[in-house]
Design a protein around this motif. Structure first.
Motif, mmCIF file in Angstrom:
data_model
loop_
_atom_site.group_PDB
_atom_site.id
_atom_site.type_symbol
_atom_site.label_atom_id
_atom_site.label_comp_id
_atom_site.label_asym_id
_atom_site.label_seq_id
_atom_site.Cartn_x
_atom_site.Cartn_y
_atom_site.Cartn_z
ATOM 1 N N ARG A 1 15.236 -6.886 15.654
ATOM 2 C CA ARG A 1 14.563 -5.624 15.633
ATOM 3 C C ARG A 1 14.469 -4.997 16.946
ATOM 4 N NH1 ARG A 1 10.692 -4.861 11.005
ATOM 5 N NH2 ARG A 1 9.858 -3.318 12.465
ATOM 6 N N PRO A 2 14.174 -3.656 17.104
ATOM 7 C CA PRO A 2 13.573 -3.321 18.387
ATOM 8 C C PRO A 2 12.244 -4.218 18.807
ATOM 9 C CG PRO A 2 13.918 -1.344 16.770
ATOM 10 C CD PRO A 2 13.829 -2.747 16.138
ATOM 11 N N SER B 1 -3.190 -1.674 4.304
ATOM 12 C CA SER B 1 -2.630 -1.816 5.808
ATOM 13 C C SER B 1 -1.616 -2.726 5.599
ATOM 14 C CB SER B 1 -3.652 -2.173 6.781
ATOM 15 O OG SER B 1 -4.519 -1.359 6.853
ATOM 16 N N ARG B 2 -0.733 -2.837 6.579
ATOM 17 C CA ARG B 2 0.074 -4.216 7.000
ATOM 18 C C ARG B 2 0.048 -4.452 7.959
ATOM 19 N NH1 ARG B 2 3.775 -5.922 2.757
ATOM 20 N NH2 ARG B 2 5.593 -5.963 4.036
ATOM 21 N N LEU C 1 15.343 -6.664 22.435
ATOM 22 C CA LEU C 1 15.233 -6.778 21.124
ATOM 23 C C LEU C 1 14.371 -7.747 20.734
ATOM 24 C CD1 LEU C 1 19.101 -6.237 20.346
ATOM 25 C CD2 LEU C 1 17.195 -4.490 19.537
ATOM 26 N N PRO D 1 0.952 -1.346 -0.219
ATOM 27 C CA PRO D 1 0.011 -0.058 -0.045
ATOM 28 C C PRO D 1 0.837 1.368 -0.019
ATOM 29 C CG PRO D 1 -0.785 -1.405 1.859
ATOM 30 C CD PRO D 1 0.719 -1.910 1.294
ATOM 31 N N ASP E 1 2.199 9.233 10.638
ATOM 32 C CA ASP E 1 1.011 9.030 11.842
ATOM 33 C C ASP E 1 1.443 7.982 12.895
ATOM 34 O OD1 ASP E 1 1.966 6.576 10.290
ATOM 35 O OD2 ASP E 1 -0.219 6.116 9.762
ATOM 36 N N ASP F 1 0.022 1.599 18.381
ATOM 37 C CA ASP F 1 0.224 3.136 18.467
ATOM 38 C C ASP F 1 -0.099 3.604 16.968
ATOM 39 O OD1 ASP F 1 2.362 1.743 17.010
ATOM 40 O OD2 ASP F 1 3.874 2.855 18.026
ATOM 41 N N THR F 2 -0.782 3.044 16.263
ATOM 42 C CA THR F 2 -1.311 3.262 14.884
ATOM 43 C C THR F 2 -2.590 3.236 14.770
ATOM 44 O OG1 THR F 2 -1.293 1.418 13.884
ATOM 45 C CG2 THR F 2 0.823 2.374 13.972
ATOM 46 N N THR F 3 -3.231 3.897 13.683
ATOM 47 C CA THR F 3 -4.742 3.823 13.458
ATOM 48 C C THR F 3 -5.172 2.544 12.677
ATOM 49 O OG1 THR F 3 -4.047 5.208 11.596
ATOM 50 C CG2 THR F 3 -4.735 6.367 13.463
ATOM 51 N N ARG G 1 -8.774 0.841 11.238
ATOM 52 C CA ARG G 1 -8.823 0.767 9.539
ATOM 53 C C ARG G 1 -9.204 -0.779 9.436
ATOM 54 N NH1 ARG G 1 -3.879 3.781 8.301
ATOM 55 N NH2 ARG G 1 -3.267 2.262 7.251
ATOM 56 N N ARG H 1 12.298 2.155 13.662
ATOM 57 C CA ARG H 1 12.501 1.736 12.429
ATOM 58 C C ARG H 1 12.237 2.881 11.458
ATOM 59 N NH1 ARG H 1 14.697 -3.628 10.979
ATOM 60 N NH2 ARG H 1 13.248 -3.666 9.219
ATOM 61 N N VAL I 1 3.358 -11.779 7.698
ATOM 62 C CA VAL I 1 2.619 -10.974 6.724
ATOM 63 C C VAL I 1 3.201 -9.370 6.986
ATOM 64 C CG1 VAL I 1 0.822 -10.513 8.371
ATOM 65 C CG2 VAL I 1 0.308 -10.131 6.209
ATOM 66 N N ARG I 2 3.409 -8.933 8.064
ATOM 67 C CA ARG I 2 4.180 -7.713 8.269
ATOM 68 C C ARG I 2 5.523 -7.768 8.429
ATOM 69 N NH1 ARG I 2 1.967 -2.502 10.359
ATOM 70 N NH2 ARG I 2 3.821 -1.302 11.273
ATOM 71 N N ALA J 1 18.245 0.958 17.742
ATOM 72 C CA ALA J 1 17.654 0.285 18.763
ATOM 73 C C ALA J 1 16.385 0.351 19.239
ATOM 74 C CB ALA J 1 18.648 0.421 19.913
#
Lengths: 452, 452
Positions: free
Chosen positions: B214-215, B244-245, B127, A215, A283, B283-285, B289, A245, B155-156, A242
């Motif tokens: 990753r963090p 979306s992801r 991490l 997307p 966002d 922490d996202t919308t 969605r 991203r 998937v993400r 750390a």
């Protein structure tokens, strides 16, 4: 003068206009943008219009044992597509179709299509092809695939290979194969498509790719932070990575800032030690976290903007860095990578090399990935300066290897770094590389005389 | 009874306790979790404690032309590590070290370490190692690498191969090679490490991996949505993925819901056609969605929670699906993948196959990736039911291939799907597969008699 037999065979097999053999017409196909690489003279340039024409070319090349140098848009920085004497340069510039399957979220792309053309076609459907080498407006997908190109946003969104679901490749003997498909997860058999991605035209010619789309990304917040020295800047990079991203995290040192300021002023004061430009999805709270990390690492100035136009101005200035430095001399472009904790040591070592060799070496880099482009710059009319620059170039590569890093993070090995590859891979991996190469291209016709 | 020479060589070369040859002791090393695969009897089980012991084992195997079946935790679902007669089963269960370099954000891991152990060690440093097959608490990293394992969050966040920066592998002849390193972007030479990932022990034995971390991810919002039929559910998946992801997007059909409800009630009413469970960073919308997309696609019920415990309850129920269905009979676990727009057609076709073959086939799947696990279930004491189940299993694979899909998205080919691989790859790709295999393992000792 008699026509070489291989040229006659190409002229017989391919439509008129697909084969060039006039030296003037071929001149522009001899070079890529590795300015110091001396290219050879092709026997012919084939401007293939289809997979079938690529197959015909490779069958003829196999028959005559003629080297084939595959070529996209010629924007490579490592001499990967520079001609070798007597070769067929196989240009894919006319294979340019892009077709988006929006419900499946994939693009089927011919190798000559420009990266920007894929992005534009995806955007018509509200979709996005992320990989973004700085040259995205002029580089081809075929070249991106051949080098596994990265760019600015790959720190969050990944590099070219992460978007390849399927490939059509033509092998040295002219057979066309389909690897992978349009399915997102697929572990049936070896991951052969990823063997071809990044192989710089030495294993086959990619004639079509099925690329995964996403997307459209959210608009970015952009931060700019300056630091008195690169140690603080390197600490900020490590702290950001750390905990976040970022969608981009670019570093410029004082010399790079100065080179850009001269052409396109960003308004930074003289004496800035280093600059970090970061982007995050607007966002989220990540922009504020990036700014805080920079402040905690003693940034001398931090600005955060949610205005995409302001952000693009900064990122555009960063993307201008290489052309701006090229106004100051001929540039040997490094593409080293190191683990993130080694960034301050690496940038410090580059400064030392610059001083010791009396060579200007501005540094820019995709700091969040540890991938740096020291720009070893010299006056092309000064043979002593060129010699010193070559010493500097080699020494910086050695420094990266000493730090457990790589000689190339995204540009490829090509001709420019070929002699450094054994130092990175070692004898056993080099032997395995040769084993794979011989298995796929027993006649050794594909892009020979470079690194494999 | 005389000791076979290869066993004597192993006992001579390796420390006491590293070599098992008692049939009772070997019994547990013959099988993985592909319940219908009939394994052979090894001549020895080597429980290697180090790279050197793996090398010694492979040198001996090469000398005696003895097949070697590499084995992690034995949780594979395709028979990839099931023994063949007279083989050495080479278990890495004792090679279990995990060491995290927090500033470099990498973990160096031996293949016997469990996925959950890598996650736990990373978490101590704030991490995260994302790949999360449902079996993550009991499966090993070596097996994850061998199959290029996926899971729910890929998937993400991507699958196993997306986290591999470097590998140590031992080739058939006993040589140990280091591929890649700790640098994030590295295009020097062929992407050999990704050739070994997913090769199911047929090209070499992975003895160490450098994995990118990753963090720690943000906590999830979780949505649950039910639909009257799978067409609406499939439309919702496509709409979600186009905008979306999600960090997970799992589908369960009515039969799968019923099987889980019987063991661990989630509280869904009888008659629910299908269930979608999605997660997004809190922490996202994105959560809102996702919920909106489900409502627009005529969900019969939608709930969104920011409570991680509630979310984990739902995801835990989803992860229980295979064990719950296994209480109802022996299960042939499919692992097919299709492009996302084909999801409704695929699930419809599976229902048809179930009806036509009079076989229970609950469907669960990682819908956001188009990767589905129809669970072909039969009474093991009923030979007619078994025969019908095998027909159903094969037919579902054919359906996936007809839809441009794959026979395996994340479990691997193993023994279970070996005879279907040619249908997916085709003769030319199969020949290239053999070329690569012969180049790396000329004696053909590594995991022979399965798919290559």
């Amino acid at each position: 003068m008699s026509e070489p037999a291989v040229l006659r065979a190409l002229l017989d097999a391919l439509p008129a206009g697909s084969v060039l053999s006039d030296p003037d017409q071929m001149e522009g196909y001899r070079y890529d943008r590795a300015m110091t690489v001396r290219p050879g003279m092709p026997v012919a340039v084939v401007r293939a219009a289809s997979t079938a024409e690529v197959q015909a070319t490779l069958r003829i090349a196999s028959r005559f044992s003629t080297p084939v140098v595959p070529r996209g848009a010629g924007t490579g920085l490592s001499g990967g597509s520079s001609a070798v004497d007597g070769c067929i340069t196989l240009s894919t510039e006319r294979m340019r179709a892009v077709s988006v399957d929006a419900p499946a979220m994939v693009a089927t792309v011919q190798p000559g299509a420009l990266n920007a053309e894929v992005k534009a076609e995806a955007r018509r459907f509200g979709l996005w092809y992320p990989p973004d080498p700085s040259s995205f407006e002029i580089c081809s997908i075929g070249g991106n695939l051949a080098t596994n190109a990265g760019g600015l946003c790959c720190v969050r969104y990944g590099v070219t290979t992460d978007y390849v679901l399927g490939l059509e490749v033509v092998l040295a003997d002219g057979r066309a194969l389909r690897l992978g498909g349009a399915t997102i997860k697929d572990v049936a058999g070896y991951d052969l498509k990823r063997l071809f991605v990044g192989s710089e035209g030495t294993l086959g010619v990619i004639t079509e790719a099925t690329l995964r789309l996403r997307p459209l990304g959210p608009l970015p917040s952009t931060i700019a932070a300056t630091f008195a020295d690169v140690v603080d800047c390197g600490r900020a990079v490590a702290r950001i990575m750390a905990t976040s991203r970022p969608a981009a995290l670019e570093l410029m040192d004082a010399a790079a800032i100065a080179a850009v300021e001269r052409v396109r002023p960003m308004g930074f004061e003289a004496g800035v030690g280093s600059l970090l430009i970061g982007q995050c999805p607007v966002d989220t709270t990540e922009g504020a976290r990036l700014a805080a990390a920079c402040e905690e690492c003693d940034a001398t100035y931090v600005a955060l903007t949610d205005d995409p136009a302001e952000g693009e101005l900064l990122m555009g200035a960063r993307r201008m860095a290489i052309p701006c430095v090229e106004r100051l001399g001929t540039v040997l472009i490094e593409d080293i990578g190191v683990p993130i904790p080694r960034i301050p040591a690496l940038v410090g070592a580059v400064a030392e090399v610059a001083e010791r060799t009396d060579t200007m070496i501005p540094v820019i880099g995709h700091a969040g990935d540890g991938n740096f482009h020291p720009l070893v710059t010299f006056d092309p009319h000064d043979t002593s300066a060129r010699a010193r620059a070559e010493v500097a170039f080699d020494r910086i590569i050695e420094v990266a290897l000493e730090m457990g890093g790589t000689i190339t993070g995204e540009h490829g090995v090509g001709s420019l770094k070929a002699r450094h590859l054994p130092g990175q891979l070692g004898a056993d991996v080099l032997e395995l590389t040769g084993t794979i190469k011989r298995a796929l291209d027993p006649g050794g016709i594909l892009n020979p005389g470079k690194w494999v």
